[in-house]
Design a protein around this motif. Sequence first.
Motif, short mmCIF file in Angstrom:
data_model
loop_
_atom_site.label_atom_id
_atom_site.label_comp_id
_atom_site.label_asym_id
_atom_site.label_seq_id
_atom_site.Cartn_x
_atom_site.Cartn_y
_atom_site.Cartn_z
N TRP A 16 43.41 43.98 29.83
CA TRP A 16 44.15 42.74 29.65
C TRP A 16 45.59 42.77 30.17
CZ3 TRP A 16 40.31 39.93 29.56
CH2 TRP A 16 39.24 40.05 28.68
N PRO A 17 46.36 43.82 29.95
CA PRO A 17 47.72 43.81 30.54
C PRO A 17 47.69 43.70 32.06
CG PRO A 17 47.55 45.49 28.83
CD PRO A 17 46.16 44.99 29.08
N GLU A 18 46.72 44.37 32.69
CA GLU A 18 46.60 44.29 34.14
C GLU A 18 46.18 42.89 34.59
OE1 GLU A 18 45.52 46.66 32.23
OE2 GLU A 18 46.10 48.61 33.07
N VAL A 19 45.35 42.22 33.77
CA VAL A 19 44.94 40.85 34.10
C VAL A 19 46.16 39.94 34.13
CG1 VAL A 19 43.65 38.84 33.28
CG2 VAL A 19 42.59 41.11 33.19
N ILE A 20 47.01 40.06 33.13
CA ILE A 20 48.21 39.22 33.06
C ILE A 20 49.12 39.48 34.27
CG2 ILE A 20 50.32 38.75 31.75
CD1 ILE A 20 48.70 39.35 29.20
N ALA A 21 49.33 40.75 34.56
CA ALA A 21 50.21 41.09 35.69
C ALA A 21 49.61 40.63 37.02
CB ALA A 21 50.46 42.60 35.70
N ARG A 22 48.32 40.85 37.21
CA ARG A 22 47.68 40.51 38.48
C ARG A 22 47.61 39.00 38.68
NH1 ARG A 22 46.52 43.39 43.22
NH2 ARG A 22 44.92 42.23 44.38
N SER A 23 47.38 38.25 37.61
CA SER A 23 47.30 36.80 37.75
C SER A 23 48.65 36.22 38.15
CB SER A 23 46.80 36.16 36.46
OG SER A 23 47.71 36.36 35.39
N LYS A 24 49.73 36.90 37.79
CA LYS A 24 51.07 36.44 38.18
C LYS A 24 51.39 36.83 39.62
CE LYS A 24 52.98 36.50 33.50
NZ LYS A 24 53.95 37.15 32.56
N SER A 25 50.97 38.05 40.02
CA SER A 25 51.31 38.53 41.36
C SER A 25 50.34 38.02 42.43
CB SER A 25 51.34 40.06 41.38
OG SER A 25 50.07 40.61 41.06
N HIS A 26 49.09 37.75 42.03
CA HIS A 26 48.07 37.27 42.98
C HIS A 26 47.32 36.07 42.38
CE1 HIS A 26 48.88 41.36 44.34
NE2 HIS A 26 48.33 41.05 45.52
N PRO A 27 48.01 34.95 42.19
CA PRO A 27 47.38 33.82 41.51
C PRO A 27 46.16 33.25 42.24
CG PRO A 27 49.48 33.18 42.50
CD PRO A 27 49.41 34.66 42.57
N ARG A 28 46.08 33.44 43.54
CA ARG A 28 44.94 32.90 44.28
C ARG A 28 43.63 33.55 43.86
NH1 ARG A 28 45.97 32.05 50.58
NH2 ARG A 28 43.94 31.06 50.27
N GLU A 29 43.71 34.79 43.38
CA GLU A 29 42.48 35.47 42.94
C GLU A 29 41.86 34.77 41.72
OE1 GLU A 29 43.01 39.64 42.37
OE2 GLU A 29 43.51 40.02 44.48
N ALA A 30 42.67 34.08 40.95
CA ALA A 30 42.14 33.34 39.79
C ALA A 30 41.27 32.17 40.23
CB ALA A 30 43.28 32.84 38.91
N HIS A 31 41.38 31.77 41.50
CA HIS A 31 40.57 30.69 42.05
C HIS A 31 39.27 31.20 42.66
CE1 HIS A 31 43.71 27.48 41.82
NE2 HIS A 31 44.49 28.55 41.75
N SER A 32 39.10 32.50 42.71
CA SER A 32 37.89 33.07 43.33
C SER A 32 36.65 32.71 42.53
CB SER A 32 38.02 34.60 43.42
OG SER A 32 39.14 34.97 44.18
N VAL A 33 35.59 32.37 43.24
CA VAL A 33 34.31 32.05 42.61
C VAL A 33 33.29 33.08 43.09
CG1 VAL A 33 32.50 30.31 42.32
CG2 VAL A 33 34.89 29.60 42.57
N ILE A 34 32.63 33.73 42.14
CA ILE A 34 31.68 34.79 42.51
C ILE A 34 30.27 34.38 42.10
CG2 ILE A 34 33.47 36.55 42.38
CD1 ILE A 34 32.24 37.38 39.66
N THR A 35 29.40 35.36 41.97
CA THR A 35 27.99 35.13 41.67
C THR A 35 27.82 34.18 40.48
OG1 THR A 35 27.56 37.39 42.41
CG2 THR A 35 25.80 36.27 41.19
N ASN A 36 26.88 33.26 40.61
CA ASN A 36 26.54 32.30 39.56
C ASN A 36 27.68 31.34 39.23
OD1 ASN A 36 23.93 33.36 39.31
ND2 ASN A 36 24.60 34.90 37.83
N GLY A 37 28.61 31.19 40.16
CA GLY A 37 29.68 30.22 39.97
C GLY A 37 30.74 30.62 38.97
N LYS A 38 30.86 31.90 38.70
CA LYS A 38 31.83 32.36 37.70
C LYS A 38 33.21 32.56 38.30
CE LYS A 38 29.26 35.86 36.47
NZ LYS A 38 28.79 37.08 35.77
N THR A 39 34.21 32.25 37.50
CA THR A 39 35.59 32.54 37.85
C THR A 39 36.13 33.57 36.86
OG1 THR A 39 36.51 30.84 36.39
CG2 THR A 39 35.88 30.16 38.62
N ALA A 40 37.37 34.00 37.09
CA ALA A 40 38.00 34.94 36.15
C ALA A 40 38.05 34.34 34.75
CB ALA A 40 39.41 35.28 36.63
N LEU A 41 38.26 33.02 34.67
CA LEU A 41 38.34 32.35 33.37
C LEU A 41 36.98 32.35 32.67
CD1 LEU A 41 40.57 31.05 31.72
CD2 LEU A 41 40.00 28.85 32.79
N HIS A 42 35.90 32.10 33.41
CA HIS A 42 34.56 32.17 32.82
C HIS A 42 34.30 33.56 32.25
CE1 HIS A 42 33.69 28.62 35.46
NE2 HIS A 42 32.88 28.30 34.48
#
Length: 270
Positions: A16-42
């Motif tokens: 979780w700490p790495e998730v918070i840091a990474r979402s701030k430094s690389h916000p575009r990755e939060a928009h990534s859609v992977i298998t079965n339509g999942k995002t980081a938020l899903h």
Amino acid sequence: MSPLPQLLQHVDDLRWPEVIARSKSHPREAHSVITNGKTALHIACALDPPVDVVNALLDSCGQMTAMPNKWGRTPLHIACCHSSEDVVRKLIESNIAVASMLEEDGHTPMSLMCWVYRNKIDRVLKVKVPPNQSFSEFLTRVPGLPRIWNIGRLLINVDLHGTVEQSMSDDKLWSAITSSDKQYPSNFLELTKRILEIDEKGNVPISNMSLVSTNTEIDLDILGDSGLSLTTNESQKNKESVPKLVKHYEMGSSEHIPLLWCTQIEVWTF
């Protein structure tokens, strides 16, 4: 197969700490859609994340809250089944319209939660409330049930008032959901009814009589080791002038009792 974006890998690993840091430094990755339509938020909402993790993801991809996965489920659908009340509240505040979205089987977030936990809820509804203990207090001893109750109340507030800030007493909640045109999950309605009707002495408060439908029937088999006393009017023609008749039904009766013209109901435990 391409590797997961680093942010999604951190989410999958519960870092979780790495998730918070990474979402701030690389916000575009939060928009990534992977298998079965999942995002980081899903993915995160399926893993009971801390609310600050959800805050960080929403800061990066707030518009993704309404995005369905392969099965039409939004992050809120998933959070209602796996996350805390605080996370559910945060997702609703981010996009209140998601609370009424349907997934592919026709479930709203609330009805999906009740469907997923239907066996747990149904089992609890059949359990005898210990003497001198309220049903609400009893629920706190059942893992997971307080969360279901609180999230259900929250979603009903949103449904009826369009806000998570509206607070309702238990009586007003029950009156609202029973008089509403909304179709709420039947097992949640039953859970609500039990919580609101049974007080710490095992009695149904007289003040809640207005919440009981005159078309309702009580099957005494579901009362378990309990009895029932009804104060009714002897005649249905003139309720005001006819003397009241008290009927007592004890444990073991298989009789169905129509609640017509009841003026008081009392449930006791043995």
